[in-house]
Design a protein around this motif. Structure first.
Motif: not given
Length: 155
Positions: A134-154
């Motif tokens: 499946d093709r995916v694109r970058l999304a951001w997993d927001e962890r609070g404040g400016d803490a975020r980690y790369p995540a993906f979604e369709p």
């Protein structure tokens, strides 16, 4: 000579005797061995920055002190497209760091169009709907404040 036997503690007694756990960080700590600061600064700016060999143009992930292509310290950082395909996937079903209230949580090894793979959470998709390729694109997993980690979604 008398032998004393220790009595098993009840669950509530053993829980009371355990020291308080410090709060868990929202993100893993930056590495002291390899310079990962550009990656983490990129996440704060919502940009996926990956190491790239300045001699060959080849991307590499996770960050390392040397180029995988040349074995030299000829490394820079470049923004990735954020597009890719699901290479492998699983579903996290056990509580743990960052998973509170998010289970079941689909996880995937994403093969980016740049040729590297990154392990990430999958957002906005039901676990049963995830398919290899499946093709995916970058999304951001927001962890609070400016803490975020790369995540993906369709895509």
């Amino acid at each position: 000579m008398s032998q004393e036997r220790s009595q098993p503690q009840s669950q509530s007694q053993s829980q009371q005797q355990q020291p308080a756990q410090p709060p868990r960080p929202a993100l893993p700590p930056e590495s002291g061995f390899t310079d990962t600061a550009p990656f983490w600064q990129g996440t704060r700016d919502k940009r996926l920055l990956l190491q790239v060999c300045t001699e060959t143009g080849r991307f590499q992930h996770f960050p390392r002190p040397l180029s995988l292509a040349t074995g030299r310290r000829t490394l820079g950082w470049k923004e990735a497209s954020g597009l890719g395909r699901i290479y492998a996937h699983t579903v996290l079903r056990t509580p743990g760091l960052g998973a509170d209230g998010r289970l079941p949580l689909p996880l995937a090894l994403i093969e980016l169009d740049e040729g590297v793979r990154i392990l990430a959470n999958l957002l906005n998709v039901e676990p049963a709907g995830v398919r290899i390729g499946d093709r995916v694109r970058l999304a951001w997993d927001e962890r609070g404040g400016d803490a975020r980690y790369p995540a993906f979604e369709p895509a």
